[in-house]
Design a protein around this motif. Structure first.
Motif, mmCIF file in Angstrom:
data_model
loop_
_atom_site.group_PDB
_atom_site.id
_atom_site.type_symbol
_atom_site.label_atom_id
_atom_site.label_comp_id
_atom_site.label_asym_id
_atom_site.label_seq_id
_atom_site.Cartn_x
_atom_site.Cartn_y
_atom_site.Cartn_z
ATOM 1 N N GLN A 2 40.769 35.007 -54.248
ATOM 2 C CA GLN A 2 40.052 33.540 -53.641
ATOM 3 C C GLN A 2 39.026 33.294 -55.233
ATOM 4 O OE1 GLN A 2 38.159 34.699 -49.951
ATOM 5 N NE2 GLN A 2 39.951 35.037 -49.386
ATOM 6 N N ARG A 3 38.659 34.058 -55.793
ATOM 7 C CA ARG A 3 38.264 32.951 -57.224
ATOM 8 C C ARG A 3 39.675 31.877 -57.637
ATOM 9 N NH1 ARG A 3 35.590 37.261 -60.917
ATOM 10 N NH2 ARG A 3 37.575 37.665 -61.030
ATOM 11 N N ASP A 4 40.948 32.798 -57.978
ATOM 12 C CA ASP A 4 41.259 31.979 -58.598
ATOM 13 C C ASP A 4 42.038 30.510 -57.412
ATOM 14 O OD1 ASP A 4 42.019 33.581 -60.462
ATOM 15 O OD2 ASP A 4 43.859 34.729 -59.571
ATOM 16 N N ARG A 5 41.714 30.912 -56.064
ATOM 17 C CA ARG A 5 41.687 29.492 -54.978
ATOM 18 C C ARG A 5 40.842 28.568 -54.745
ATOM 19 N NH1 ARG A 5 43.091 32.512 -49.860
ATOM 20 N NH2 ARG A 5 42.745 30.268 -49.134
ATOM 21 N N GLY A 6 39.404 28.952 -55.910
ATOM 22 C CA GLY A 6 38.042 28.697 -55.761
ATOM 23 C C GLY A 6 36.899 28.256 -55.913
ATOM 24 N N ALA A 7 36.876 29.464 -55.260
ATOM 25 C CA ALA A 7 35.835 29.781 -54.392
ATOM 26 C C ALA A 7 34.942 30.424 -55.673
ATOM 27 C CB ALA A 7 35.655 31.670 -53.749
ATOM 28 N N LEU A 8 33.830 30.169 -55.336
ATOM 29 C CA LEU A 8 32.618 29.817 -56.772
ATOM 30 C C LEU A 8 31.506 30.879 -55.846
ATOM 31 C CD1 LEU A 8 31.777 26.689 -57.351
ATOM 32 C CD2 LEU A 8 33.046 27.540 -58.106
ATOM 33 N N ILE A 9 31.312 31.733 -54.767
ATOM 34 C CA ILE A 9 30.772 32.712 -54.354
ATOM 35 C C ILE A 9 31.477 33.263 -53.470
ATOM 36 C CG2 ILE A 9 28.181 31.836 -55.200
ATOM 37 C CD1 ILE A 9 28.081 31.164 -52.245
ATOM 38 N N ARG A 10 30.575 34.396 -53.153
ATOM 39 C CA ARG A 10 31.416 35.773 -51.762
ATOM 40 C C ARG A 10 29.931 35.790 -51.471
ATOM 41 N NH1 ARG A 10 35.775 39.088 -52.461
ATOM 42 N NH2 ARG A 10 35.520 40.811 -50.438
ATOM 43 N N VAL A 11 30.190 35.470 -49.652
ATOM 44 C CA VAL A 11 29.160 35.642 -48.947
ATOM 45 C C VAL A 11 29.466 36.421 -48.155
ATOM 46 C CG1 VAL A 11 28.293 33.247 -48.933
ATOM 47 C CG2 VAL A 11 29.640 34.286 -47.084
ATOM 48 N N GLY A 12 28.823 37.736 -47.751
ATOM 49 C CA GLY A 12 29.514 38.393 -46.217
ATOM 50 C C GLY A 12 27.726 38.364 -45.095
ATOM 51 N N PHE A 13 27.947 39.906 -44.678
ATOM 52 C CA PHE A 13 26.603 39.315 -43.114
ATOM 53 C C PHE A 13 25.967 41.388 -44.065
ATOM 54 C CE2 PHE A 13 29.244 36.212 -42.250
ATOM 55 C CZ PHE A 13 28.177 35.086 -42.947
ATOM 56 N N ALA A 14 24.721 41.576 -43.857
ATOM 57 C CA ALA A 14 24.193 42.461 -43.479
ATOM 58 C C ALA A 14 23.009 42.559 -43.932
ATOM 59 C CB ALA A 14 24.646 43.607 -44.906
ATOM 60 N N THR A 15 21.831 43.767 -43.651
ATOM 61 C CA THR A 15 20.356 43.626 -44.002
ATOM 62 C C THR A 15 20.372 43.586 -45.095
ATOM 63 O OG1 THR A 15 20.467 46.161 -44.105
ATOM 64 C CG2 THR A 15 20.117 44.795 -41.263
ATOM 65 N N GLU A 28 16.377 40.160 -34.821
ATOM 66 C CA GLU A 28 16.234 39.586 -35.763
ATOM 67 C C GLU A 28 18.066 38.618 -35.850
ATOM 68 O OE1 GLU A 28 17.588 42.511 -40.118
ATOM 69 O OE2 GLU A 28 17.297 43.478 -37.628
ATOM 70 N N ALA A 29 17.884 37.544 -36.880
ATOM 71 C CA ALA A 29 18.617 37.210 -37.170
ATOM 72 C C ALA A 29 19.960 37.159 -37.986
ATOM 73 C CB ALA A 29 18.389 34.990 -37.200
ATOM 74 N N GLU A 30 21.109 36.595 -38.715
ATOM 75 C CA GLU A 30 22.014 36.873 -38.728
ATOM 76 C C GLU A 30 21.300 36.637 -40.433
ATOM 77 O OE1 GLU A 30 24.071 38.748 -38.676
ATOM 78 O OE2 GLU A 30 25.139 38.983 -36.826
ATOM 79 N N SER A 31 21.718 37.592 -41.763
ATOM 80 C CA SER A 31 21.307 36.524 -42.639
ATOM 81 C C SER A 31 23.113 37.153 -43.931
ATOM 82 C CB SER A 31 20.029 36.784 -43.303
ATOM 83 O OG SER A 31 18.668 36.455 -42.732
ATOM 84 N N MET A 32 22.637 36.001 -45.048
ATOM 85 C CA MET A 32 23.345 35.956 -45.595
ATOM 86 C C MET A 32 23.577 36.749 -46.776
ATOM 87 S SD MET A 32 26.186 32.689 -46.330
ATOM 88 C CE MET A 32 26.093 31.796 -44.786
ATOM 89 N N THR A 33 24.875 37.713 -47.455
ATOM 90 C CA THR A 33 24.689 38.356 -49.219
ATOM 91 C C THR A 33 25.699 37.434 -49.592
ATOM 92 O OG1 THR A 33 26.324 39.607 -48.650
ATOM 93 C CG2 THR A 33 24.165 41.168 -48.491
ATOM 94 N N VAL A 34 24.679 36.704 -51.236
ATOM 95 C CA VAL A 34 25.546 36.151 -51.757
ATOM 96 C C VAL A 34 25.523 36.634 -53.032
ATOM 97 C CG1 VAL A 34 25.181 33.830 -53.279
ATOM 98 C CG2 VAL A 34 24.918 34.169 -50.817
#
Lengths: 489, 314
Positions: free
Chosen positions: A132-145, B182-188
């Protein structure tokens, strides 16, 4: 098309994606027909969200999404079965007004239990990042506490937790699905002799404020109970928390009371208002908790979260590595607290132990604090299922030096205290690997190395358990144990 | 139009009470008087009428415009477009037009929400140009209509995500008995630091920063992460901005030393530059260039709060 997946399979799979041994898995790109296996894996790992018949949702989300590519979905295959899936899509994210950038959006990662800790997610992360960096992604986001990010993702990927301003508001709009279960719960609670005894003197009411459910009250007398809506009489006791523990209560005599008691001990259910309104009820609940503890086998306390175990016996001492909850180690004489200098409650291990132990633990600790890095002190277990708690202050990585010697000293001191008290079993967390930032492999070497050195000197201790936070921590400790003790156990 | 009529009558009354021959153009004092009368006219402040209806074909553009307006101050979400909305909401399995409800006022659509069968509102927007009271009323009305729809589909709970706790819609719903969750938050994680820095700096408008030619070397210490960005980033910023991997020939005006995690904290988690400096996570050399270095780093900090609608995740 020049697919990075092909490159991965030919050049990297033997080192990264394919663990040696019987249960090896290979990572490859999705191909049509994989949906069934993917949904099966997702259903196993995310049971509330995905089901085996979620194929139309999956197709909509990953195949019908604008600009989707087959390479957005990676699967790990072993013996013709899909054992893991990793979804990463390219999207545009607005960072602020006037600023939008291409990002790699990650979610719905799942690895079946048998393949966790087998080095699949790391290579999948590398592969998707590189594509995805090759496709132009600058950051990577996900969802976690935030907790999971700080314990895991920051160390491995440099990820930071970005709090959102979003506020989620919730209201229960139906209580019909709850009523049957509450009825059942009420009947079973009433059937318990301890509760009936407490109700002989006067009736009492319990108000339940469960997440995702409308509030309700149970008004109880010796001869029966009444289920009321949220606005019943002033309750003697309020119970709040997640609905999941009640939903998971197994059938069978005593199971309800035992399960409720267990959830209370683990802090997944909370009680308020009891202390002032009815000390007798506290006694009743404590009796129930103690009875449950007394009649439960050690494994009952551990099976909640102990998903993987490695056991070795060396010099007549059994070493165990498990993932699980340090506050739920029934059958051990002592548990070790990864404490702070003031021996107060906090996050991580200390928070879990103090929550389960109750305020008495902090009170006892007060006279022993502060302690210095590498030191250990011992207190009684209070509400924990263990008679003793050993509090060690691990080094803050990069600050308290020499880190390895201070960490080793924690284990030495803890074992010395066990011998002094003639204890036979002790459970350790991975000290300093949480907020104190000690790298996992280094911490595992210091911890297991010290324990192995101490084994020949131990006279009373016969069982030592390392209770680890997740599969990555387990994996690191397993590798170090095998490296330092040899593969034969 | 009763309020307007009342004001008109008052206007006539004021005009009629003036000396004859002066009923034409009004003086400045008269104009002020008329405006005051209109301002205090209680009937003018009648409640705006709202009605709720389900989605119809052709509403797409108005919905997207409303979402863009409601989310204008916020980052952290996928920018709305008709094609994204159509895929994300309208074509989503388990969602039908009856699950997409709109609040209408005289001026058009002022509220929108789409609810799943389990009671989770995927997308939600209230027109920020309404007064706070009107936003609260529109939110309450929309929430009640969506709740009914969710209850009819068998949902046990109803959950809606608003842009912030200070938002008038949130306040109205809290007053209506909702509880926060609690709402969703992102990790970057940053994959391409030079690309990200260039994108942020290009978005900064206003006078160009720095001396006629600022050449900054940003050095990222290895953090042992799985991402291994180029360790030396050269930033040249005068008339043109250039952010590249710096070779040994790059002659900087000053050097900033940090690591990937600290840089990401600074940009996304809004950790203060001063705190990073104090903690030794950032340093600027030479010492004399520290103010310029800190000023430059401050430019990288994102300025909008983030709002993450559930539709972006689920």
């Amino acid at each position: 098309m020049n697919s990075p997946i092909k490159k991965f399979n030919s050049s990297r799979r033997s080192t990264d994606a394919e663990p040696t041994g019987q249960n090896s898995a290979v990572i490859r790109a999705y191909s049509p027909g994989d949906e069934v296996g993917i949904c099966r894996v997702m259903a196993e790992c995310h049971p509330g969200t995905w089901h085996e018949d979620s194929i139309p949702e999956w197709r909509w989300k990953y195949a019908a999404r604008p600009a989707s590519l087959e390479e957005d979905v990676l699967v790990a295959e072993a013996g013709g079965e899909i054992v893991a899936c990793f979804h990463s899509t390219m999207r545009v994210l607005k960072l602020e007004e006037g600023l939008q950038i291409p990002v790699s959006y990650n979610g719905d990662w799942a690895v079946v239990k048998a393949f966790r800790g087998k080095n699949l997610t790391g290579p999948a992360w590398d592969l998707t990042s590189s594509m995805q960096r090759d496709r132009g992604a600058l950051i990577r986001v996900g969802f976690a506490t935030e907790e999971v990010n700080e314990k895991f993702y920051r160390k491995r990927f440099g990820s930071v937790f970005v709090p959102s301003s979003t506020v989620r508001l919730r209201r229960a709009i139906s209580r019909a699905p709850l009523e049957g279960r509450v009825q059942e719960l009420g009947e079973k609670v009433l059937a318990h002799p301890g509760i009936r005894c407490a109700l002989r003197d006067r009736p009492w009411s319990v108000k339940f404020e469960m997440e995702r459910m409308p509030a309700f009250s149970v008004h109880m007398k010796e001869d029966g109970f009444t289920l009321l809506g949220g606005d019943g009489r002033k309750p003697d006791l309020r119970v709040s928390g997640s609905f999941a523990p009640i939903a998971a209560i197994p059938d069978g005599p005593g199971a309800v009371v035992a399960s409720v008691a267990r959830e209370l001990m683990f802090g997944r259910l909370r009680i308020r208002g009891l202390v002032r309104s009815s000390p007798r009820l506290i006694g009743c609940f404590i009796t129930v908790v103690r009875r449950w503890r007394a009649c439960s086998t050690p494994s009952e306390g551990g099976t909640m979260t102990d998903v993987q175990t490695l056991r070795k016996t060396i010099d007549e001492v059994t070493l165990e590595l498990v993932t699980g909850d340090i506050a739920a180690q029934d059958g051990f004489d002592a548990v070790v607290n990864a404490a702070n200098a003031e021996l107060r409650t906090g996050g991580g291990v200390a928070g879990a132990l103090h929550r389960a132990a109750g305020p008495g633990l902090e009170e006892e600790c007060r006279s022993l604090a502060p302690i210095r890095p590498g030191e250990a002190v011992i207190t009684s277990g209070h509400g924990l299922p263990n008679p003793w708690v050993i509090h060690c202050l691990g080094p803050v990585y990069g600050q308290d030096r020499p880190e390895d010697q201070l960490l080793a000293s924690c284990y030495e001191e803890a074992l010395r205290l066990c011998e002094e008290k003639e204890l036979t079993s002790v459970a350790f967390p991975a000290i300093s690997t949480g907020a104190f930032g000690y790298p996992l492999m280094g911490a595992a070497r210091a911890g297991i190395g010290t324990v192995l050195e101490e084994l020949p000197k131990l006279e009373s201790v016969r069982r030592i358990r390392f209770v680890l936070f997740d599969d990555q921590a387990l994996d690191a400790h397993v590798r170090v144990l095998e490296e330092l003790s040899g593969p034969k156990g | 139009m009763e309020g307007t009529n009342f004001a008109w009558k008052l206007n006539e009354f004021v005009a009629g009470s003036l000396p004859r021959g002066r009923a034409g153009p009004r003086s400045g004092v008269e104009e002020v008087l008329i405006r005051l009368i209109r301002w205090f006219d209680p009937l003018r402040r009648r409640k705006k009428e709202f009605s709720v209806r389900a989605f119809r074909r052709g509403d797409e553009v108005a919905i997207v415009d409303l979402c863009i307006a409601a989310q204008r101050r916020y980052g952290g979400h996928i920018p709305r477009s008709v094609s994204f909305w159509t895929w994300s909401i309208l074509k989503r399995p388990g969602i039908s037009p009856a699950d997409i409800l709109l609040v209408e006022a005289e001026e058009g659509i002022v509220g929108y929400g789409a609810v799943k069968g389990d009671g989770m509102v995927l997308d939600w927007a209230i027109d920020p140009s309404l007064t706070p009271q009107e936003q609260g009323r529109a939110a309450d009305l929309l929430a009640r209509a969506l709740e009914e729809r969710a209850a009819a589909r068998g949902a046990e709970t109803f959950t809606v995500s608003c842009v912030s706790a200070e938002d008038p819609a949130s306040r109205a719903l809290l007053e209506a008995g909702y509880r926060t969750d609690e709402a969703e938050s992102m990790t970057v994680a940053v994959l391409d630091p030079p690309g990200l820095i260039a994108a942020i700096l290009r978005a900064r408008t206003g006078p160009k920063w720095g001396s006629p030619e600022s050449r900054i070397l940003l050095q990222l210490a290895p953090g042992g992460y799985r991402v291994n960005p180029s360790p030396r980033i050269g930033i040249t910023w005068s008339d043109e901005l250039a952010v590249t991997e710096a070779d040994d020939e790059f002659r900087p005006t000053f050097v900033i030393d940090t690591d990937l995690s600290s840089l990401t904290d600074l940009i996304f988690a809004r950790v203060a530059v001063g705190s990073l400096l104090e903690a030794g996570r950032v340093s600027v050399e030479p010492e004399a260039a520290r103010p310029s270095g800190l000023e430059f780093l401050q430019l990288l900090v994102l300025r909008s709060p983030w709002h993450i609608p559930p539709a972006d995740i689920q």
